[in-house]
Design an enzyme around this catalytic site. Structure first.
Site, PDB file in Angstrom:
ATOM      1  N   TYR B  27       4.372  -5.940   3.597  1.00  0.00           N
ATOM      2  CA  TYR B  27       3.460  -4.823   3.749  1.00  0.00           C
ATOM      3  C   TYR B  27       2.725  -4.608   2.453  1.00  0.00           C
ATOM      4  CZ  TYR B  27       1.930  -0.205   5.131  1.00  0.00           C
ATOM      5  OH  TYR B  27       1.172   0.875   5.460  1.00  0.00           O
ATOM      6  N   LYS B  28       1.439  -4.838   2.488  1.00  0.00           N
ATOM      7  CA  LYS B  28       0.698  -4.715   1.249  1.00  0.00           C
ATOM      8  C   LYS B  28      -0.251  -3.541   1.344  1.00  0.00           C
ATOM      9  CE  LYS B  28      -0.626  -8.085  -2.094  1.00  0.00           C
ATOM     10  NZ  LYS B  28      -1.401  -9.260  -2.364  1.00  0.00           N
ATOM     11  N   ILE B  29      -0.323  -2.793   0.271  1.00  0.00           N
ATOM     12  CA  ILE B  29      -1.198  -1.637   0.322  1.00  0.00           C
ATOM     13  C   ILE B  29      -2.509  -1.970  -0.344  1.00  0.00           C
ATOM     14  CG2 ILE B  29      -1.515   0.740  -0.428  1.00  0.00           C
ATOM     15  CD1 ILE B  29       1.887   0.023  -0.414  1.00  0.00           C
TER      16      ILE B  29
END
Lengths: 739, 610
Positions: B27-29
């Protein structure tokens, strides 16, 4: 402290009887060797200061200072007293073999005692110990037994025996007649006369040295291996933290704190070394500072000052100013702010990574009584003390709770850090109860109930006593175990791949067997009762339609046209550097040509890298390019395909993403028909099979367009070459006609 | 070169991950969060409450300020804006909207903004607002449109867009249906572009009826289950702040994992860090001449040849038992890998088996991810219900990230709790408590003491009950961080001196003494002999029980000068202890500032050796 080490002599029998074993059994020699290896390994990795010596007996040669007049024959001092290292491990591995002589184990013991006495002279040791590993199968004379025992006692040397067979419980204790079962592993056969005599002598020695627990120090090889399989835990000496517990300004109690529980880390970190020389000194890391301008102008470290961000503002704030203005306090403290109900301090709000146990200052009975009053009062009221804790003047103060802890043999306060306002994140989550969709039915709940029943780790046994099947806090940290296992392997067997995880360690991290058997049925039931379906993951890669659907109209009125090019360039560069090109934006159609040029340039650059990763990026670019071209109705620059030089990996990727050439259907005025465009793909496939020149006829291949063949292509260099040529041809044929 | 950058960036990323709680798993922001405060500036907002209660406007400004300052500390990269509607004056980018006053454009909050908002607080603030903006006609539609423009003018990627409306009027347009409709259209336009609209409705005489108008304006709850509209309006500042804060923080999973109950029974869950130690932010380097930030580049090169080293030119090594053990970087990572990330259920244990002192790091929070595996929430909910009903916790093995060694964790059920103001205090889910391994315990040798008598204990109980208070986890600010930011604020705003920070974790000794009265002395009389002074420094240590707490014995630490000389000559000074050495210094008249043993020895040798 210098005095906290011990000296140990490992005394191993390598005589011929040690190689005897029953069928299918490991000879005692091998087992004894393993015991020694494991033990030394632990010493090496725990980096103890303990010193080790190794004495072998039953050797062909004789090498010991007592060997005069044919006395003390076949006993060799292999290594003198010193700290264990890998050299010793390697010697054990490679130089210790079963030999053909027999020697008196009592003689060996005397040699060891002599060694200990000589080599520990003038130095301070906590403990002197001799570990004897033998099958006791050599004739030994009990003449000097009493003298030996006397000497052992006087020198304070302790003894340990490691034997291939168990001796405790047999014959011992007279009446209970618990005879050793003859089939015990390692015994193989009944004991010989010599062995029986020796066993009696050994017992005599051990019981004389320690009347009560003397026999506890007689172990079997197998048990020892079992116990030594774990690498030694990291031991740290607890550091006392003396302070005063204060309540208000006039009441104080002298206390001392110790870290009781804390997340232990490995002591050593990996050093970076040069791959060739394996020298740390050959690698140097250097940090330089540069301005954030086009030239990345370097700046000397001395020409920099420090600053901080305050929101969007940068505030220059020198170290000196900072030190002058920073929060200061009076140092070490453990001051009560007040008392609160124990249940208002929630377990999940514990902060930090340690628990400190607080005792009254050692030897101060009055403090002991005062602290005891605090502990007991808190315990009876179910309260905790909220305290301000500061380790010393340099460290930041904390807020924390001191819980009362009353054990059978001691009382203390346990201090745990609590959060500051700034640490908390108040997230709200949707309620699970008020939602009909998520509310489990009665049958579902009862399925969970029976699962919990089947998986309870704490059970009452027949005697009504609670038994915990899995005590996590008794398991050694698997990360350390694995770490040492691999290090050891690499050190002893360089050049071989790392070993698999040891099975006992693996098992320790799984469900206990009883549980996993018992929970089978309830789990099946759960599976039936609770349907779980994996939600399709959204495609990671955005399609070009998405990219251009919304984002292409990024308005940028401010930018002059000239700037645009550089902007675009930078944009791409930035993305590429980050390795995360997933979108390509093209601003407005205004300067399509310009953009096309840039993109072409960029793609060329990307392709220059000859690497799948970059090919994927170029595909994105090409897709963007293509879409844009279609949109703006300027098929013009199919010149992308000119870069056939680089097509090696690219065209296969083209297929994946089904980038066809721009056809007339999409852009009027394209001289490529849809068929031709599709053929671009088809031809590729056909080539794979036939290597025939591309069919010039515009047969209807539409149905054939597929990308299935692709995975194979990657592994087919010849095919690629052919296709490279192909692509070239196609490009020549279709696109390079003058517009 | 591109490769180089990529390589080092990766390394940096790793570091961030180590401490970072926000990135994790796959999960990359990307992008930043944004928040627009749209505040009603009509006359009604300025009406003071009874008994000198602050006006709604005043309360709103305080709430905004607290968000500004907390954002500066917690996530200063987020963008914020403050817009007033229903004003007389107008001020917006193209001045195309009347009665909309953009006080702060969408941007990172800074010191200046905090001051601006400060100025709008209180009585003076009200006057200032009246002077600069005034109260006029209301068109929420225009206001929303204007806000939409604020968003679209931003060239950064925004990951989360939120708009909060603060008002005490449930019929802003007084029944003008055209305007109502216009506002609804604009609101739905905004919502379509991903903006979440919240209503922070304030107290109004006769009650605030959400259903008249605002129900159609605000975003529907994220899913049906969410609490949805707060039906009761806020009348307290604390409540308002709490509500704003609860909404303002976007929760992010630090990892999304599978909770595996058994073969083929995987529940998708997210791990959330609900308490993370806030630290003083790191300093950045600036160029002395221009005060512009500089970037640092780290290079690894060969000492002899000076050539840059590629990752493949580097290996990792450790020394044990005089031997250097070398491994590839990949191998170093591989050693840490035990299994793929995930939670594996091992079994259940009764709650009393979870020991208080089994604490090695702050807990995290577990909540189902219905979006990953459908049905997760239901199973999770059933598990939560049953665990909490039977008072058991689930023991799991947890691998939180790729190549992270496993830890055992206790999943402790937590039921949802809601306060009177309908604000969730504790969310439903499991708290994940990390459990220690055998290596994490230290062996202590606890000293033995006699226990206190019941009278002594009872006296202490009296003291405790005098000093009891209600502990709230969010009641204590970190004085170190607060001071740091006050300092920055002072420097940033050219203030004469930083604002004073109240050290909330300092015991209020005077008050405590006052409350205790004679109790402290009474307790001391019960436990300490009359001549005992716990304040005395180590000297008192020598006093043992058998001296009966009698007169303080002088520590016997002196050595005669002759002895000292002998030590100096024999080079055995090291045998003496520090207190002895200090005493000796005094004796022979050596003045020393050092406290280190060697310094003392050196000083003594210098004096006596000559």
């Amino acid at each position: 402290m210098a005095g906290s080490k011990s000296a140990l002599v490992l005394c191993m029998d390598v005589g011929f009887s040690m190689s005897n074993s029953g069928p299918g059994e490991e000879p005692p020699f091998e087992l004894a060797k393993k015991v020694i290896q494991k033990f030394v390994q632990r010493q090496v990795f725990a980096e103890t200061k303990d010193e080790l010596a190794l004495v072998l007996f039953g050797t062909e040669d004789t090498k010991n200072p007592l060997a005069l007049d044919r006395q003390y024959q076949h006993i060799t001092i292999h290594r003198h007293l010193m700290v264990a290292d890998f050299e010793l491990l390697e010697e054990i591995e490679n130089q210790i073999h079963p030999e053909s002589q027999q020697a008196d184990w009592l003689d060996a013991l005397v040699v060891c005692m002599d060694l200990l006495q000589k080599e520990t002279k003038g130095k301070k040791y906590d403990r002197l110990n001799i570990a004897l590993l033998t099958d006791l199968n050599a004739q030994s004379s009990s003449d000097h037994l009493d003298v030996i025992i006397e000497n052992l006692k006087r020198a304070g040397i302790t003894l340990q025996f490691f034997l291939p067979f168990p001796v405790k419980d047999d014959e011992e204790g007279g009446g209970n007649g618990g005879r050793r079962s003859p089939g015990h592993p390692g015994t193989g056969k009944g004991l010989s006369m010599e062995q029986k005599d020796s066993v009696d002598m050994m017992k005599h020695i051990m019981l004389t040295l320690d009347e009560e627990d003397g026999l506890d120090q007689i172990h079997t090889f197998r048990n020892a291996i079992e116990q030594l399989r774990m690498f030694k835990g990291i031991e740290r000496r607890p550091m006392a933290w003396p302070c005063q517990l204060t309540i208000g300004s006039s009441l104080s109690i002298r206390i001392v704190g110790f870290k009781a529980v804390t997340e232990e880390k490995l002591k050593k970190i990996w050093a970076t070394v040069d791959a060739q020389t394996a020298q740390k000194e050959d690698v140097k890391r250097e940090t330089v500072y540069c301005l954030d301008d086009d030239n990345e102008t370097e700046v000397q470290k001395d020409d920099t000052i420090q600053g901080f961000l305050y929101g969007s503002d940068i505030v220059p704030f020198s170290k000196v100013d900072q030190d002058q203005m920073k929060y200061t306090h009076d140092g070490k403290c453990f001051a009560v702010l007040g008392f609160a109900k124990e249940n208002t301090v929630r377990r999940h709000q514990f902060m930090g990574n340690q628990v400190i146990k607080i005792f009254a200052a050692r030897g101060d009975e009055h403090a002991g009584v005062a602290l005891s009053a605090v502990i007991r009062a808190l315990d009876e009221c179910k309260m905790v003390a909220i305290v301000r804790y500061a380790y010393d003047r340099r460290s930041n103060p904390q807020i924390g709770a001191a819980f009362p802890c009353i054990k059978r043999d001691y009382e203390c306060l346990m201090y745990v850090q609590l959060p500051f306002t700034e640490d908390l994140r108040q997230f709200t989550f949707p309620s699970l109860e008020n939602n009909k969709k998520f509310t489990p039915s009665e049958t579902q709940l009862s399925a969970v109930d029976s699962l919990i029943d089947s998986m309870m780790l704490v059970e009452e046994d027949e005697n009504g006593e609670k038994r915990d099947m899995l005590k996590v806090h008794h398991i050694p940290n698997p990360a350390f175990q694995r770490h040492f296992q691999c290090l050891h392997h690499r050190a002893v067997c360089p050049g071989t791949p790392l070993p698999p995880m040891e099975s006992w360690l693996k098992a320790a991290l799984e469900r206990p067997e009883v549980i996993s058997e018992r929970c089978q049925a309830p789990l099946e039931e759960m599976k039936k009762k609770f349907p779980l379906t994996q939600v399709e993951k959204k495609k990671k890669l955005k399609t070009s339609a998405q990219i251009f659907g919304k984002d292409s109209e990024v308005p940028d009125a401010k930018k002059a046209k000239g700037d645009d090019e550089e902007e675009e360039e930078e944009y791409n560069l930035a993305d590429i550097a980050e390795g995360s090109v997933t979108s390509v934006r093209i601003r407005g159609a205004r300067n399509h040509l310009n953009v096309c040029q840039q993109l072409t340039h960029r793609i060329e650059q990307l392709l220059g890298n000859k690497n799948t990763h970059y090919y994927m990026k170029s595909i994105t670019c090409i897709q963007a390019f293509r879409e844009q071209s279609v949109k703006v109705n300027k098929h013009s620059l199919s010149s992308i395909w000119e870069m056939h030089d680089h097509f090696t990996g690219l065209d296969s990727c083209c297929l994946t993403d089904a980038i066809t050439l721009i056809s007339k259907d999409e852009v009027d005025g394209s001289f490529v028909s849809k068929n031709e465009a599709n053929q671009f793909l088809v031809a590729e496939e056909k080539k794979e099979e036939t290597t025939a020149p591309p069919a010039e006829d515009t047969g209807d291949f539409d149905d054939l367009v597929s990308v299935k063949l692709l995975p194979d292509m990657h592994f087919c260099p010849e095919g690629l070459n052919v296709r490279m040529q192909m692509s070239h041809n196609i490009v020549q044929n279709f696109f390079l006609k003058p517009v | 070169m591109a490769e180089w950058n990529a390589y080092y960036r990766n390394e940096d990323d790793e570091e961030e991950q180590e401490e970072g709680e926000q990135s994790g798993g796959d999960y990359k922001i990307t992008g930043r969060d944004s928040l627009v405060f749209l505040v009603d500036a009509s006359k009604e907002m300025f009406i003071k409450g009874e008994d000198g209660q602050p006006s709604n406007f005043d309360m709103t400004m305080q709430a905004v300020r607290s968000v500004y300052t907390s954002k500066i500390i917690s996530s200063h990269r987020d963008l914020m804006a403050l817009v007033f509607y229903g004003t007389e004056q107008s001020k917006n980018p193209r001045n195309s909207f009347k009665h909309v006053y953009v006080y702060h454009d969408l941007d990172e909050p800074g010191a200046k903004r905090v001051q601006d908002v400060d100025a709008l607080q209180g009585e003076k603030g009200g006057q200032l607002a009246a002077e600069t903006m005034g109260s006029g006609e209301t068109s929420l539609g225009d206001a929303l449109w204007c806000c939409a423009n604020l968003y679209s003018d931003i060239k950064l990627r925004l990951s989360h867009k939120r708009l909060m409306i603060f008002t005490c009027r449930d019929e802003p347009h007084g029944g003008n249906s055209t305007k109502d409709r216009q506002a609804r259209t604009k609101a739905s336009d905004l919502k379509e572009t991903g903006v979440v609209i919240d209503l922070m409705h304030l107290m109004k005489p006769g009650g605030f009826d959400v259903s008249i108008f605002f129900r159609d304006i605000v975003s529907p709850p994220e899913d049906e289950s969410e609490l949805g509209l707060q039906l009761e309006p806020c009348d307290k500042l604390e409540d308002l702040k709490k509500r704003v804060r609860a909404k303002e923080q976007k929760k992010r999973a630090m990892a999304r994992l599978n909770l595996c109950l058994g073969e083929g029974l995987n529940v998708a869950v997210g791990l959330y860090a609900t308490a993370v130690t806030a630290r003083k932010p790191g300093a950045i380097k600036l160029y002395r001449e221009t005060n512009e930030p500089v970037r640092s580049k780290t290079r690894t090169f060969h000492t002899q040849t000076g050539s840059l080293l590629l990752p493949s030119d580097i290996k990792k090594a450790q020394v044990y038992g005089k031997k250097q053990i070398v491994m590839e970087k990949d191998e170093v990572d591989a050693i840490k890998k035990f299994d793929d990330p995930g939670l594996l259920l091992i079994g259940f244990k009764p709650m009393e088996k979870l020991k208080l002192h089994h604490h090695v790091r702050p807990a995290v929070f577990l909540y189902p991810e219905e979006g990953e595996v459908k049905g997760s929430a239901c199973l999770f909910s059933a598990l939560l219900t049953k665990c909490s009903e039977r008072n058991v916790f689930a023991l799991c093995r947890c691998i939180s990230r790729r190549n992270y060694p496993p830890r055992f964790v206790a999943l402790v059920p937590q039921k949802e709790e809601i306060d009177e103001g309908k604000v969730q205090i504790t969310p439903p889910g499991f708290n994940v408590i990390f459990l220690p391994y055998a290596d994490d315990f230290r062996t202590l040798d606890p000293p033995q003491f006699p226990t206190a008598s019941q009278t002594q204990v009872d006296k202490m109980k009296e003291i405790i009950s005098k000093l009891r208070f209600r502990y709230r986890s969010d009641a204590f600010e970190n004085p170190v961080i607060q001071q740091h930011y006050r300092n920055l604020e002072a420097l940033a705003l050219d203030m004469m001196a930083p604002e004073d920070v109240e050290d909330l974790i300092m015991p209020k000794a005077e008050q405590m003494d006052h409350r205790l009265g004679p109790l402290a002395q009474e307790f001391k009389d019960l436990v300490y002999p009359s001549d005992y002074n716990p304040e005395t420094k180590p000297a008192a240590k020598r006093k043992t029980a058998d001296t009966g707490g009698g007169a303080e014995k002088k520590p016997k630490v002196e050595v005669s000068e002759d002895e000292l000389r002998a030590h100096v000559q024999n080079g055995t000074m090291g045998k003496l202890t520090v207190p002895v050495l200090k005493e000796a210094c005094k004796q022979v008249g050596v003045r020393t500032t050092g406290t280190k043993k060697q310094e003392l020895i050196d000083a003594l040798i210098a004096r006596l050796g000559s």
